[in-house]
Design a protein around this motif. Structure first.
Motif, PDB file in Angstrom:
ATOM      1  N   PHE A  43      28.455  47.855  43.612  1.00 49.77           N
ATOM      2  CA  PHE A  43      29.526  46.975  43.156  1.00 49.77           C
ATOM      3  C   PHE A  43      28.948  45.680  42.611  1.00 49.77           C
ATOM      4  N   ALA A  44      29.532  45.187  41.528  1.00 58.19           N
ATOM      5  CA  ALA A  44      29.202  43.862  41.001  1.00 58.19           C
ATOM      6  C   ALA A  44      30.511  43.108  40.798  1.00 58.19           C
ATOM      7  N   PHE A  45      30.500  41.815  41.123  1.00 56.16           N
ATOM      8  CA  PHE A  45      31.725  41.021  41.008  1.00 56.16           C
ATOM      9  C   PHE A  45      31.357  39.542  40.977  1.00 56.16           C
ATOM     10  N   HIS A  46      32.341  38.724  40.643  1.00 57.57           N
ATOM     11  CA  HIS A  46      32.156  37.280  40.646  1.00 57.57           C
ATOM     12  C   HIS A  46      32.324  36.763  42.076  1.00 57.57           C
ATOM     13  N   ALA A  47      31.358  35.972  42.526  1.00 60.30           N
ATOM     14  CA  ALA A  47      31.376  35.483  43.905  1.00 60.30           C
ATOM     15  C   ALA A  47      32.117  34.149  43.994  1.00 60.30           C
ATOM     16  N   GLY A  48      32.930  34.021  45.025  1.00 65.17           N
ATOM     17  CA  GLY A  48      33.672  32.787  45.248  1.00 65.17           C
ATOM     18  C   GLY A  48      35.052  33.084  45.785  1.00 65.17           C
ATOM     19  N   GLU A  49      35.968  32.139  45.598  1.00 69.30           N
ATOM     20  CA  GLU A  49      37.322  32.311  46.133  1.00 69.30           C
ATOM     21  C   GLU A  49      38.401  31.957  45.119  1.00 69.30           C
ATOM     22  N   GLU A  50      38.022  31.691  43.886  1.00 71.95           N
ATOM     23  CA  GLU A  50      39.001  31.239  42.902  1.00 71.95           C
ATOM     24  C   GLU A  50      39.650  32.399  42.153  1.00 71.95           C
ATOM     25  N   ILE A  51      40.668  32.082  41.412  1.00 74.44           N
ATOM     26  CA  ILE A  51      41.322  33.017  40.490  1.00 74.44           C
ATOM     27  C   ILE A  51      41.368  32.349  39.124  1.00 74.44           C
ATOM     28  N   ARG A  52      40.857  33.016  38.116  1.00 76.41           N
ATOM     29  CA  ARG A  52      40.948  32.524  36.745  1.00 76.41           C
ATOM     30  C   ARG A  52      41.928  33.419  35.985  1.00 76.41           C
ATOM     31  N   HIS A  53      42.832  32.805  35.265  1.00 74.93           N
ATOM     32  CA  HIS A  53      43.864  33.556  34.547  1.00 74.93           C
ATOM     33  C   HIS A  53      43.669  33.423  33.040  1.00 74.93           C
ATOM     34  N   LEU A  54      43.882  34.530  32.335  1.00 76.26           N
ATOM     35  CA  LEU A  54      43.837  34.526  30.873  1.00 76.26           C
ATOM     36  C   LEU A  54      45.188  34.957  30.303  1.00 76.26           C
TER      37      LEU A  54
END
Length: 213
Positions: free
Chosen positions: A143-154
């Motif tokens: 698995f690969a993913f963005h690390a952290g706790e935020e949510i970015r919306h587009l």
């Protein structure tokens, strides 16, 4: 399933642009290629590898170029269509991470690069249980993913209207959920973004399915 519908529609709308821009993305990601090569080396000989949330299938295509029998699975029909045209060496299937179009134990390994980032946190364990279901005993999942706790919306992507949330997860949380789904986490790694990537911390987890039926 509103979130899944918005993800499907969003990726349908950007499929052609995404394929044109990202078809050779791995050429600029040496660590990703090394991790995929390691996965391939450890996959049971003759067993297929599934690329979950494959988009246009560039990861699956790279695996196929190394001799793997690769299957790409994606929610977006337009992505599957675009990938099938560009990468005929890959078998494509349309399907949801929560209900994969695959038989029990069909694959020797699975890959999910930046796929779980579109899942509601409440659906993560189910997705991991599905990944375990389609794996052979002792099969591997990367698995690969963005690390952290935020949510970015587009709302807009490359000139196309979209409705996408990109969720970041702490690696320890994902590791715990994988363990709960019957995996043993064998490797955790993080890296800074490459210059051509979006500025996020990148996390990788390699996990092995248990041997119990």
């Amino acid at each position: 399933m509103r979130d899944h519908d918005s993800v499907r529609r969003s990726y349908d709308s950007v499929a052609e642009e995404y394929t044109a821009r990202m078809h050779d993305e791995l050429a600029g990601k040496p660590l990703d290629r090394a991790l995929l090569a390691s996965l391939l080396e450890q996959t049971e000989p003759g067993a297929g590898i599934a690329d979950l949330g494959c988009g246009p299938g560039h990861v699956a295509a790279w695996l196929a170029e190394q001799g793997a029998s690769a299957v790409g699975i994606d929610l977006s029909a337009a992505m599957v269509e675009a990938g099938s045209r560009r990468f005929p060496q890959v078998e494509f299937r349309q399907g949801d991470l929560l209900e994969l179009p695959a038989k029990d134990g069909e694959f020797g390994s699975v890959v999910a690069f930046y796929t779980i980032i579109h899942l509601d946190p409440a659906d993560l364990r189910r997705a991991f249980e599905e990944a375990a279901r389609v794996l052979r005993p002792s099969g591997l999942a990367l698995f690969a993913f963005h690390a952290g706790e935020e949510i970015r919306h587009l709302d807009e992507w490359w000139g196309h209207e979209v409705d996408l949330d990109f969720r970041f997860f702490e690696p320890a949380r994902i590791a715990d959920l994988l363990e709960a789904a019957g995996f043993t986490v064998e490797m955790r790694m993080e890296r800074a973004h490459y210059a051509h990537e979006v500025d996020t911390r990148r996390a990788y987890l390699l996990a092995r399915r248990g041997t119990a039926a």
